[in-house]
Design an enzyme around this catalytic site. Structure first.
Site, short mmCIF file in Angstrom:
data_model
loop_
_atom_site.label_atom_id
_atom_site.label_comp_id
_atom_site.label_asym_id
_atom_site.label_seq_id
_atom_site.Cartn_x
_atom_site.Cartn_y
_atom_site.Cartn_z
N ASP A 16 -4.63 92.38 25.25
CA ASP A 16 -3.85 92.86 24.11
C ASP A 16 -4.42 92.19 22.86
OD1 ASP A 16 -1.60 93.82 22.56
OD2 ASP A 16 -0.83 91.76 22.73
N ASP A 18 -2.61 91.85 19.12
CA ASP A 18 -1.64 91.08 18.33
C ASP A 18 -0.75 90.23 19.24
OD1 ASP A 18 -2.70 92.48 16.18
OD2 ASP A 18 -1.09 93.95 16.14
N GLY A 28 8.03 94.79 13.44
CA GLY A 28 8.18 95.95 12.56
C GLY A 28 7.10 96.05 11.50
N TYR A 30 2.85 95.58 10.38
CA TYR A 30 1.54 95.81 10.97
C TYR A 30 0.49 95.08 10.15
CZ TYR A 30 4.03 99.37 13.48
OH TYR A 30 4.94 100.01 14.27
N THR A 61 -4.99 97.95 22.28
CA THR A 61 -3.93 97.64 21.32
C THR A 61 -3.14 98.88 20.90
OG1 THR A 61 -3.48 96.61 19.16
CG2 THR A 61 -5.61 97.69 19.40
N ASN A 62 -1.83 98.76 20.89
CA ASN A 62 -0.94 99.79 20.32
C ASN A 62 -0.87 99.59 18.81
OD1 ASN A 62 -0.19 100.73 22.87
ND2 ASN A 62 1.88 99.88 22.80
N CYS A 100 -4.40 102.74 20.56
CA CYS A 100 -3.47 103.88 20.53
C CYS A 100 -2.81 103.90 19.17
CB CYS A 100 -2.41 103.77 21.62
SG CYS A 100 -1.12 105.02 21.34
N CYS A 107 1.98 110.50 23.70
CA CYS A 107 0.60 110.43 24.19
C CYS A 107 0.60 109.77 25.56
CB CYS A 107 -0.26 109.63 23.23
SG CYS A 107 0.15 107.86 23.23
#
Ligand SMILES: [Mg+2]
Ligand SMILES: [Zn+2]
Length: 182
Positions: A16, A18, A28, A30, A61-62, A100, A107
């Site tokens: 991952d 972050d 919340g 980015y 990573t999302n 992503c 998705c």
């Protein structure tokens, strides 16, 4: 400490981003500005250790902030470049980097779905998901790893409830444990 699959070190390490490699932005929010990026203590050393021992390193990573209009693709790419620079300055690199950018439930790749890991397995020759481990600070990382058939490590304080094979304090410790005996 038992390895869950036969004691062999994983060939591929899915990381991952972050909260695992770099400091996570507040909930919340980015990362939009490269200059805000900070590596977590020991993270570059851990990645460098994996590089030198011949393990593959793949960042997954999302970044739903893109779908929400809070991060532009230009900002996303600038942060990725900066992360590569910070790692590179310490002799560390990744072999794959998968993002992503989509909204929830829209998705197949937003963790805890396995799409990012499966895409890497399609793209990177000889990447075997059962011989990989997914390491992340969130239970969604664990879910993605399990869904892809990988071993899983959750980065969290000891005793944190998790579906992961192991709970370990940080990336440095996880790499040390998973490569011990090499
Ligand atoms: Mg995270
Ligand atoms: Zn996605």
């Amino acid at each position: 400490m038992p390895n869950t699959r036969g004691g062999k070190s994983p060939a591929t390490f899915f990381l991952d981003r972050d909260g695992t490699v770099n400091a996570a932005p507040p909930p919340g929010l980015y990362l939009t500005r490269p200059e805000e990026l900070r590596l977590l203590p020991g993270a570059a050393e851990a990645v460098r250790t994996l590089n030198r021992r011949g393990h593959r390193v793949v960042v997954v990573t999302n970044q739903r902030g893109v779908a929400r209009g809070l991060v532009t693709l230009v900002e996303l790419a600038a942060v990725e470049r900066r992360l590569a620079e910070l790692l590179g300055a310490e002799g560390a690199h990744w072999d794959g980097y998968y993002v992503c950018p989509h909204a929830e439930n829209s998705c197949r790749c937003r963790k805890p779905r396995p799409g990012l890991l499966e895409a890497a397995a399609r793209d990177i020759p000889r990447l075997s998901l059962p011989d990989a481990v997914m390491i992340g600070d969130s239970e969604t990382d664990v879910g993605a790893g399990r869904a892809a058939g990988c071993r899983t490590v959750r980065l969290a304080p000891p005793g944190t409830p998790s579906a992961a094979d192991r709970v370990v304090a940080d990336l440095r410790s996880a790499v040390r444990i998973l490569t011990e005996g090499e």
